[in-house]
Scaffold this motif. Structure first.
Motif, PDB file in Angstrom:
ATOM      1  N   ILE A 124       0.821  -1.223   0.000  1.00  9.35           N
ATOM      2  CA  ILE A 124       0.000   0.000   0.000  1.00  9.35           C
ATOM      3  C   ILE A 124       0.855   1.273   0.000  1.00  9.35           C
ATOM      4  O   ILE A 124       0.541   2.240  -0.682  1.00  9.35           O
ATOM      5  CB  ILE A 124      -0.985  -0.021   1.200  1.00  9.35           C
ATOM      6  N   LEU A 223      -3.826   5.397   3.133  1.00  4.66           N
ATOM      7  CA  LEU A 223      -4.881   5.093   2.141  1.00  4.66           C
ATOM      8  C   LEU A 223      -5.621   6.335   1.644  1.00  4.66           C
ATOM      9  O   LEU A 223      -6.307   6.277   0.632  1.00  4.66           O
ATOM     10  CB  LEU A 223      -5.909   4.111   2.743  1.00  4.66           C
ATOM     11  N   HIS A 226      -5.157   7.156  -1.951  1.00  4.79           N
ATOM     12  CA  HIS A 226      -5.522   6.170  -2.972  1.00  4.79           C
ATOM     13  C   HIS A 226      -6.884   6.463  -3.595  1.00  4.79           C
ATOM     14  O   HIS A 226      -7.688   7.221  -3.036  1.00  4.79           O
ATOM     15  CB  HIS A 226      -5.534   4.753  -2.366  1.00  4.79           C
ATOM     16  N   ARG A 231      -8.792   2.114  -2.277  1.00  6.87           N
ATOM     17  CA  ARG A 231      -8.999   2.295  -0.833  1.00  6.87           C
ATOM     18  C   ARG A 231      -9.933   1.218  -0.287  1.00  6.87           C
ATOM     19  O   ARG A 231      -9.702   0.643   0.771  1.00  6.87           O
ATOM     20  CB  ARG A 231      -9.588   3.688  -0.579  1.00  6.87           C
ATOM     21  N   ALA A 234      -8.098  -2.265  -0.258  1.00  2.00           N
ATOM     22  CA  ALA A 234      -7.060  -2.312   0.784  1.00  2.00           C
ATOM     23  C   ALA A 234      -7.678  -2.303   2.174  1.00  2.00           C
ATOM     24  O   ALA A 234      -7.216  -2.997   3.089  1.00  2.00           O
ATOM     25  CB  ALA A 234      -6.113  -1.128   0.621  1.00  2.00           C
TER      26      ALA A 234
END
Length: 310
Positions: A124, A223, A226, A231, A234
């Motif tokens: 990530i 996150l 993202h 998002r 993940a």
């Protein structure tokens, strides 16, 4: 090391002495154990046979499922059989083997959970360098270190157990052998051993838990940069990991980070991490993971097609 003890076997009191409740324990935990075996072996088979699950995350999940199976097997089968017996005894050497296997696979599970957190962090937070950092060689080396570290930890537990003299009472108020219940039976001052136990098992649990939660806070914070889809995906993976971490570490921290006093709820809390967590892990990882579910469906449909051809 010379074994300084007169006791050749211990009596395990189990979860209950009531005959009706013992039957309930037998049925309940037989179902739990079979569920654990089925779930873990299904994940192991799926990861081994599916080309879609060759990423480091599934390599670690394979080892987590393997340690779940072994961890549960070191406790559950004996507990299930004992529920049918009137008198449940365990020899001194069997008791030592159970302590070793319990701590070996329990510690391995902790290390694998840490590796899974590292994997998610790299995926990530460093996506462009992911395949370089988490190469097959690196993942293999990390898992090898986890196995060696677990062996060192459980060997330390055995050294502590063998250093205790047992000459009097031999009734363990538990359903498996562990150092805490054994400390109560030792006919010597156990203050130093207990201190070493807390600084060994307790420190591993506490430090690992703090590290894991801290790493997931960093992951969740990163996150925000993202895309919505990235998002969501993940977040789904991380939440399932966090659930597993809390379910496993909560009871472990309660049991291993305090002096050798036993509470009535200890046995029920131990059930949670020895029987419950290995059962929940496959459910959490498969129910929240589309790739694993899809691969399982493909594996199942291949099996059905091959059976039809016969």
């Amino acid at each position: 090391m010379q074994l300084n003890h007169n006791v050749t076997e211990f009596i395990l009191l189990g979860l209950t002495q009531d005959p009706v409740r013992k039957k309930i324990v037998f049925v309940t935990f037989l179902i739990f154990y079979l569920g654990t075996l089925l779930g873990s072996l299904l994940i192991i088979t799926t990861i081994k046979t599916s080309q879609a699950l060759e990423s480091p995350m599934y390599f670690f999940l394979f080892h987590l499922s393997l340690s779940d199976t072994c961890f549960s097997t070191s406790i559950a089968p004996r507990m299930i059989v004992d529920a049918l017996l009137k008198n449940t005894t365990i020899s001194f050497s069997e008791c030592i083997i159970q302590i070793f296997s319990l701590h070996f696979f329990g510690c391995l599970e902790i290390f694998i959970l840490i590796l899974m957190a590292v994997d998610r962090y790299v995926a990530i937070c460093k996506p462009l360098h992911y395949m370089t950092i988490m190469s097959l060689q690196v993942c293999g080396a990390l898992v090898a270190v986890a196995w060696v570290g677990s062996c060192v930890h459980s060997s330390a537990q055995i050294i502590l157990a063998l250093s205790l003299p047992f000459c009097g009472p031999n009734v363990i108020d538990h359903y498996f052998c562990d150092l805490q219940p054994l400390l109560k039976l030792a006919c010597a001052d156990t203050y130093l051993v207990n201190l070493l136990l807390v600084s060994n098992s307790g420190a591993i649990c506490m430090v690992s838990f703090v590290m894991l939660m801290f790493s997931y806070v960093i992951i969740l914070y990163s996150l925000r940069n993202h895309s919505a889809e990235g998002r969501r995906k993940a977040l789904s993976t991380c939440i399932s990991h966090i659930i597993v971490v809390i379910l496993f570490f909560g009871p472990c921290i309660f049991i291993y980070t305090r002096p050798a006093s036993t509470f009535p709820m200890d046995k029920m809390i131990a059930v949670f991490y020895t029987i419950g967590t290995p059962l929940f892990n496959p459910l959490i990882y498969t129910l929240r993971n589309a790739e694993v579910k899809n691969s399982m469906r493909k594996l199942w449909s291949k099996k059905l097609i091959s059976d039809d051809k016969r």
